[in-house]
Design a protein around this motif. Structure first.
Motif, PDB file in Angstrom:
ATOM      1  N   LEU A 240       0.861  -1.323  -0.004  1.00 27.82           N
ATOM      2  CA  LEU A 240       0.177   0.001   0.120  1.00 27.82           C
ATOM      3  C   LEU A 240       1.017   1.206   0.044  1.00 27.82           C
ATOM      4  CD1 LEU A 240      -2.528  -0.999   2.717  1.00 27.82           C
ATOM      5  CD2 LEU A 240      -3.065  -1.041   0.301  1.00 27.82           C
TER       6      LEU A 240
ATOM      7  N   ASN B 235      -8.512   9.253   3.849  1.00 25.87           N
ATOM      8  CA  ASN B 235      -7.611   8.827   2.745  1.00 25.87           C
ATOM      9  C   ASN B 235      -6.628   7.926   3.235  1.00 25.87           C
ATOM     10  OD1 ASN B 235      -5.764   8.845   0.714  1.00 25.87           O
ATOM     11  ND2 ASN B 235      -5.381  11.002   0.809  1.00 25.87           N
ATOM     12  N   TYR B 236      -6.882   6.731   3.049  1.00 24.65           N
ATOM     13  CA  TYR B 236      -5.751   5.579   3.304  1.00 24.65           C
ATOM     14  C   TYR B 236      -4.649   5.436   2.515  1.00 24.65           C
ATOM     15  CZ  TYR B 236      -8.822   3.782   7.263  1.00 24.65           C
ATOM     16  OH  TYR B 236      -9.357   3.857   8.327  1.00 24.65           O
ATOM     17  N   THR B 237      -4.184   6.065   1.613  1.00 24.75           N
ATOM     18  CA  THR B 237      -3.288   6.196   0.756  1.00 24.75           C
ATOM     19  C   THR B 237      -2.065   6.938   1.433  1.00 24.75           C
ATOM     20  OG1 THR B 237      -3.650   8.367  -0.540  1.00 24.75           O
ATOM     21  CG2 THR B 237      -4.432   6.380  -1.278  1.00 24.75           C
TER      22      THR B 237
ATOM     23  N   TRP C 133     -10.724   1.344  -0.240  1.00 21.24           N
ATOM     24  CA  TRP C 133      -9.768   2.034  -1.123  1.00 21.24           C
ATOM     25  C   TRP C 133     -10.481   2.725  -2.538  1.00 21.24           C
ATOM     26  CZ3 TRP C 133      -4.687   2.134   0.537  1.00 21.24           C
ATOM     27  CH2 TRP C 133      -3.699   2.682  -0.435  1.00 21.24           C
ATOM     28  N   LYS C 134     -10.110   3.979  -2.876  1.00 19.71           N
ATOM     29  CA  LYS C 134     -10.704   4.382  -4.031  1.00 19.71           C
ATOM     30  C   LYS C 134      -9.637   4.362  -5.375  1.00 19.71           C
ATOM     31  CE  LYS C 134     -13.443   6.210  -0.474  1.00 19.71           C
ATOM     32  NZ  LYS C 134     -13.491   5.570   0.538  1.00 19.71           N
ATOM     33  N   ARG C 135     -10.030   4.230  -6.355  1.00 18.06           N
ATOM     34  CA  ARG C 135      -9.674   4.448  -7.645  1.00 18.06           C
ATOM     35  C   ARG C 135     -10.516   4.730  -9.020  1.00 18.06           C
ATOM     36  NH1 ARG C 135      -7.752  -0.466  -9.597  1.00 18.06           N
ATOM     37  NH2 ARG C 135      -6.541  -0.841  -7.467  1.00 18.06           N
TER      38      ARG C 135
ATOM     39  N   SER D  36     -14.922   1.742  -6.759  1.00 18.95           N
ATOM     40  CA  SER D  36     -13.940   2.018  -5.677  1.00 18.95           C
ATOM     41  C   SER D  36     -14.752   1.253  -4.488  1.00 18.95           C
ATOM     42  CB  SER D  36     -14.072   3.554  -5.348  1.00 18.95           C
ATOM     43  OG  SER D  36     -13.203   3.986  -6.284  1.00 18.95           O
TER      44      SER D  36
ATOM     45  N   GLU E  61      -6.559  -3.278  -2.666  1.00 23.17           N
ATOM     46  CA  GLU E  61      -5.978  -2.673  -1.762  1.00 23.17           C
ATOM     47  C   GLU E  61      -6.798  -2.744  -0.445  1.00 23.17           C
ATOM     48  OE1 GLU E  61      -6.290  -1.611  -4.756  1.00 23.17           O
ATOM     49  OE2 GLU E  61      -4.706  -0.885  -5.740  1.00 23.17           O
ATOM     50  N   ALA E  62      -8.100  -2.581  -0.564  1.00 23.62           N
ATOM     51  CA  ALA E  62      -8.890  -2.508   0.652  1.00 23.62           C
ATOM     52  C   ALA E  62      -8.624  -3.722   1.290  1.00 23.62           C
ATOM     53  CB  ALA E  62     -10.522  -2.356   0.127  1.00 23.62           C
TER      54      ALA E  62
ATOM     55  N   LEU F 100      -5.575  -3.797   3.105  1.00 29.45           N
ATOM     56  CA  LEU F 100      -5.542  -2.809   4.256  1.00 29.45           C
ATOM     57  C   LEU F 100      -6.206  -3.467   5.436  1.00 29.45           C
ATOM     58  CD1 LEU F 100      -5.147   0.360   5.351  1.00 29.45           C
ATOM     59  CD2 LEU F 100      -7.129   0.589   4.367  1.00 29.45           C
TER      60      LEU F 100
END
Ligand code: GLC
Length: 639
Positions: A39, A247-249, A281-283, A288, A293-294, A297
């Motif tokens: 991540l 915002n988990y990025t 996680w958003k893309r 999303s 990635e979610a 995480l």
């Protein structure tokens, strides 16, 4: 073998708590590192990784001793959450008995029914007025005054521990309210905290997102971004405009949220409900939801929590397509290492489909279509909760039945939301979109199953029918394998509560119709009067007792579905060694018969007529046929 199993093995060596912490950290470290750097790039974030390692030790040292001891005890008992002994209830503290102290006073009520697992709806501080029932959080740890104090919560969790009651609380992991301290600082122009959310100078990037993002609350909160004048920026708000997506990025967000998560469990929470985790996680270019990635995480959260507090587990609140729900148990190396428990939202929605259609083909087709869950994971089985019922069936399975998915969903909305005269259901529409015809259903179980209509029209036949349906649906969730979760009030067939229509902060959200006050007056009469509510309560009490006294109900992935050849019938078996329990339900309003040769082959008649634990009567056949009355449920015992 999942990581938890390794910790169980390691804990049997008689080591002390601190040593075991070190072993857990070493055991999970590779997975933690892998998820973390998947991540957050290793080149840029090695410092954050080191910070994480330090944080884990600190969080472990800060965990109360009593809970550390409990963690070790739990490791010894293994998968406590799969036990037949667990039966749950979900409730709003303020709708149940005023506040946390009031709730504690009701422990005898839970014991009377057999409840030993409680999900309390959010109790932390929230904005005044609209707050999505507390899912807009102003804090993750501070108890809202209306429920009491932190001391009251600690007293309650201690009382629960002493009474063998497990506690589940929410962790609203996807968003905070617009009044949360980070959001307030962001609004004041603090760049650090603006980076805790998805904030944008202009609408260019939001417009790109909007091309593929669906809307969660299209009626009340259309779009996924909100312009904040103080900040002169757009912020992502997938749910309501006052719920800002985290915002988990940004690894700082993860570290802060991990701290909040562990501190929540330090107050004595056994199960953490990961709210809306599919959205983490958003893309751009995707919906999303359910992104890889979610999952990484969530595994990262899980693996860290397990190192610090191995006695606590995670529930996935993923109300998504059936094939996507099981992924929250983890896949491949994450298998069994993501969430231990998930809502069986598919079963729930399918049962409502079977009630309306009186048929079970879609139920079978969908259940057979979902891959088996990992053996260390389990379901929460339920028929109603505080939310709406979404019609998330797989279109291709509806089509295989020769039905048109759009028309079929329209029929279900018509059936449940008072658009068909003959339907016994009195539900309401939720988030109906006239352009697409999409919508969801709200209403209490009893009202959706006809009790409200029966009582208002004084129709005795309808009343008896609806009580049978209520018992049958609860019976399925009690027997299916997993933790049954009764929504408070459903144990006495509580009807819709229309008072939300007079409250400005609630009237736009018809989910409030199924969030009634607990009816203590009716409860006081249960033992003395012959009410439909007494019948529901007493039958559930009996079924719960049966469940708790029979290890075949424990979830060891010991469920087998059986087709009976009759489309109105749903049947499954729970089996373990020589023991067996065969559940047979009739979804039709007419008596139905099924052939019994397959039941005999399973061994149910080997010692004569089997006992039906529900009616406590022996079951007899007529010319080799087994007859079920309208909405009858049988629990046949083997041997
Ligand atoms: C979950 C909750 C729901 C809430 C949403 C946003 O789905 O169950 O009530 O509106 O998350 O937090």
């Amino acid at each position: 073998m999942n990581q938890a199993k390794l910790h169980i093995l390691l804990s049997q060596k008689g080591k002390d708590s601190k040593e075991l912490f070190g072993l857990r950290l070493a055991t999970n470290l590779t997975l933690i590192q892998k998820q973390f750097f998947s991540l957050y790039s290793e080149e840029r974030h090695e410092k954050h990784f080191q910070k994480l390692l330090k944080l884990l030790t600190k969080l472990y040292l800060d965990r109360p001793e009593e809970l550390k001891n409990q963690d070790l005890e739990r490791l010894k008992t293994g998968n406590w959450y799969q036990s037949e002994d667990l039966v749950g209830m979900q409730l709003y503290v303020e709708h149940f008995n005023k506040d946390l102290k009031g709730l504690e006073e009701k422990i005898p009520y839970f014991k009377k029914l057999g409840i030993n697992f409680l999900h309390l709806m959010p109790i932390t501080t929230r904005p005044k007025g609209e707050s999505d029932g507390g899912y807009a959080v102003n804090s993750y740890l501070q108890v809202d005054k209306k429920y009491g104090s932190k001391e009251d919560l600690l007293e309650l969790t201690t009382a629960f521990r002493n009474n063998g009651i497990y506690l589940m609380l929410d962790f609203v992991v996807n968003h905070t309210s617009n009044e949360y301290s980070w959001a307030k600082k962001a609004k004041k122009g603090d760049k650090k905290y603006q980076g805790y959310y998805y904030t944008y100078e202009d609408y260019t990037i939001p417009a790109e997102f909007e091309k593929t993002l669906p809307e969660v609350f299209p009626e009340t909160s259309p779009g996924n971004f909100t312009y904040i004048p103080e900040m002169e920026k757009w912020v992502m708000t997938v749910f309501n405009s006052y719920q800002w997506d985290l915002n988990y990025t940004n690894p700082e967000v993860f570290l802060e949220m991990l701290t909040n998560l562990v501190k929540l469990t330090d107050m004595g929470v056994d199960v953490v409900r990961f709210d809306a985790l599919a959205f983490l996680w958003k893309r751009i270019g995707t919906i999303s939801q359910n992104l890889p990635e979610a999952h990484n995480l969530i595994t990262l959260f899980r693996m860290c929590l397990q190192v610090v507090a191995p006695g606590t587990i995670l529930l996935a609140e993923a109300i998504v397509a059936p094939m996507d729900i099981v992924k929250y148990f983890g896949e491949e190396e994450k298998r069994g290492n993501e969430c231990e428990v998930a809502y069986n939202a598919s079963l729930m929605a399918l049962l409502w489909n079977s009630i309306a259609t009186k048929k079970t083909q879609l139920l079978y087709k969908s259940l057979m279509h979902v891959p088996p869950k990992p053996k260390d994971c389990t379901w929460i089985n339920y028929i109603r909760c505080h939310d709406d019922i979404g019609l998330g069936y797989e279109n291709h399975l509806i089509e295989e039945l020769g039905w048109n998915p759009g028309m079929h969903r329209k029929f279900l909305l018509d059936y449940y939301c008072q658009r068909l005269d003959w339907s016994p259901a009195t539900g309401l529409l939720f988030m109906y979109n006239p352009k697409t015809g999409d919508g969801r259903i709200t209403g209490s179980a009893a009202s959706l199953l006809g009790l409200e209509k029966a009582l208002t029209t004084k129709d005795q036949g309808l009343l008896e029918e609806s009580v049978k349906k209520i018992i049958m649906l609860h019976g399925i969730t009690l027997a299916f394998g997993g933790i049954p979760l009764i929504y408070a009030g459903d144990e006495i067939g509580t009807l819709n509560d229309y008072s939300f229509q007079n409250d400005v902060s609630k009237k736009g959200d018809s989910r409030w119709v199924n969030r009634p006050m607990q009816d203590w007056e009716t409860i006081s009469k249960l033992d003395n009067e012959n009410l439909p509510q007494s019948k529901i309560f007493q039958t559930l009490q009996k079924l719960i007792k049966i469940r708790k006294n029979n290890t075949v109900f424990a979830d060891s992935n010991n469920l087998e579905l059986y087709h009976t050849g009759n489309d109105h019938i749903f049947s499954f078996e729970r089996n373990e060694d020589q023991q067996g329990l065969l559940v047979i339900c009739n979804f039709d309003e007419n008596p139905q018969v099924i052939d019994s040769s397959w039941i005999k082959k399973l061994g149910y008649f080997s010692k004569g007529e089997p006992l039906d634990l529900v009616s406590n009567e022996k079951v007899s056949l007529n010319s080799g046929l087994l007859e079920l009355m309208p909405h009858q449920m049988m629990w046949l015992q083997k041997g």
